[in-house]
Design an enzyme around this catalytic site. Structure first.
Site, PDB file in Angstrom:
ATOM      1  N   LYS A 104      -1.855  -2.674   8.047  1.00 31.77           N
ATOM      2  CA  LYS A 104      -2.975  -2.227   8.865  1.00 31.77           C
ATOM      3  C   LYS A 104      -3.011  -2.978  10.190  1.00 31.77           C
ATOM      4  CE  LYS A 104      -6.028  -0.802   5.076  1.00 31.77           C
ATOM      5  NZ  LYS A 104      -7.349  -1.021   4.428  1.00 31.77           N
ATOM      6  N   ARG A 138      -1.101  -1.850  -6.755  1.00 36.52           N
ATOM      7  CA  ARG A 138      -1.198  -2.982  -5.827  1.00 36.52           C
ATOM      8  C   ARG A 138      -2.256  -3.967  -6.313  1.00 36.52           C
ATOM      9  NH1 ARG A 138      -1.259  -4.739  -0.185  1.00 36.52           N
ATOM     10  NH2 ARG A 138      -3.407  -5.083   0.549  1.00 36.52           N
ATOM     11  N   HIS A 177      -3.977  -9.132   3.914  1.00 32.71           N
ATOM     12  CA  HIS A 177      -5.416  -9.080   4.138  1.00 32.71           C
ATOM     13  C   HIS A 177      -5.771  -9.866   5.402  1.00 32.71           C
ATOM     14  CE1 HIS A 177      -6.501  -8.220  -0.352  1.00 32.71           C
ATOM     15  NE2 HIS A 177      -6.194  -7.127   0.319  1.00 32.71           N
ATOM     16  N   ARG A 233       0.860  -1.174   0.000  1.00 31.55           N
ATOM     17  CA  ARG A 233       0.000   0.000   0.000  1.00 31.55           C
ATOM     18  C   ARG A 233       0.900   1.228   0.000  1.00 31.55           C
ATOM     19  NH1 ARG A 233      -2.017  -3.525   4.041  1.00 31.55           N
ATOM     20  NH2 ARG A 233      -4.147  -4.313   3.626  1.00 31.55           N
ATOM     21  N   TYR A 273     -10.112 -10.721  -6.356  1.00 27.39           N
ATOM     22  CA  TYR A 273      -9.225 -10.797  -7.515  1.00 27.39           C
ATOM     23  C   TYR A 273      -9.528 -11.993  -8.406  1.00 27.39           C
ATOM     24  CZ  TYR A 273      -6.702  -7.288  -4.885  1.00 27.39           C
ATOM     25  OH  TYR A 273      -6.374  -6.152  -4.182  1.00 27.39           O
ATOM     26  N   HIS A 284      -2.956   2.927  -5.712  1.00 28.36           N
ATOM     27  CA  HIS A 284      -3.514   1.678  -5.187  1.00 28.36           C
ATOM     28  C   HIS A 284      -3.822   0.689  -6.308  1.00 28.36           C
ATOM     29  CE1 HIS A 284      -5.109  -0.651  -1.869  1.00 28.36           C
ATOM     30  NE2 HIS A 284      -6.180  -0.947  -2.601  1.00 28.36           N
TER      31      HIS A 284
END
Length: 289
Positions: A167, A238, A261, A144, A270, A235
């Site tokens: 994150k 990515r 994730h 990211r 995806y 983004h």
């Protein structure tokens, strides 16, 4: 070549840009000699027409040039022709455009063209090297933008993998392609400041931490010049990293780990991409292919 000297002395372009622009000039000159059936010199470049440029781009497309790359090629050609005959009126020709529609990943060629355009347009060579390295981290390692810009000098010297904090302070290990390592090393070598272990790796023009706003603005300007859609953002690089790996046959769980994730459902989006098509594109053009 005088064109290369002009780029280095007057335009302060990086070595990477000079090589790319010189190659474009050489390709154009060779094409025109074959197209016109005679050797040409600098003065002959003043009679290049829009029709000639369309024929040149058509020839380049037959060699696999995509829309974004074609737009970059046309931009380089215009610069070369303007330099060759500054007083001549340049042929008017609109660059190719990419159709807008449902969200989709950027092709490998467009991703690299976008990163190259951002680097080429930088105010200083070291800033171009910095932006190139940042965008390759997004496309070549799936980071990211916030993850890339919070890296510190303690990642140096680089190895084959990189530990990233994402994150919720979750850490993960991602592989670094040789091209990504080389881009970061080139930036570090050109940066006007020594990078301490506890300081941000990527710096702004005045030495402070690089703001993601600067990268987003640079990408926005570059995508406009290349005719790419509004969804072509940092983004999106990515997103392209993920879809290209999945198209190549990457395991969904492994991809989840690479992207950081928390939920597999975030990664499953995806799978909606045409894997067979992406596999062909990836093999032909992606640096990891």
């Amino acid at each position: 070549m005088l064109w290369s000297e002009h780029l280095a002395r007057d335009r302060r372009r990086s070595e990477h840009t000079i090589r790319a622009y010189r190659a474009t000039a050489e390709r154009l000159t060779a094409f025109l000699q074959a197209h016109w059936g005679a050797r040409i010199d600098r003065a002959d470049l003043s009679r290049v027409t829009a029709s000639d440029l369309r024929a040149y781009l058509a020839d380049r497309r037959e060699h696999g040039l995509g829309n974004a790359s074609a737009a970059r090629e046309l931009s380089a050609v215009r610069g070369f022709l303007a330099w060759a005959n500054a007083q001549a009126e340049q042929p008017r020709m609109r660059g190719p455009r990419v159709k807008t529609g449902v969200p989709r990943p950027i092709s490998p060629a467009d991703a690299m063209a976008l990163a190259g355009e951002v680097a080429d347009d930088a105010a200083e060579p070291w800033i171009g090297a910095r932006d190139w390295a940042v965008l390759l981290l997004l496309y070549g390692a799936g980071l990211r933008i916030g993850e890339a810009l919070t890296l510190h000098g303690d990642i140096l010297p680089l190895g084959e993998t990189l530990r990233v904090t994402g994150k919720r302070a979750k850490t993960r290990v991602v592989p670094l392609l040789p091209q990504v390592r080389a881009a970061i090393d080139a930036y570090v070598a050109q940066a006007p400041w020594a990078i301490a272990r506890d300081e941000p790796l990527f710096r702004g023009a005045k030495g402070g931490p690089l703001s993601p706003v600067m990268i987003r603005r640079a990408v926005q300007a570059a995508r406009t010049r290349l005719g790419l859609g509004d969804r072509t953002t940092p983004h999106a690089l990515r997103h392209s990293f993920a879809t290209h790996l999945l198209g190549r046959g990457a395991d969904l769980r492994a991809l989840q780990e690479l992207l950081g994730h928390a939920s597999l459902s975030s990664t499953q989006v995806y799978t909606q991409v045409d894997a067979a098509h992406l596999m062909d594109v990836y093999r032909n053009a992606h640096p990891h292919g």
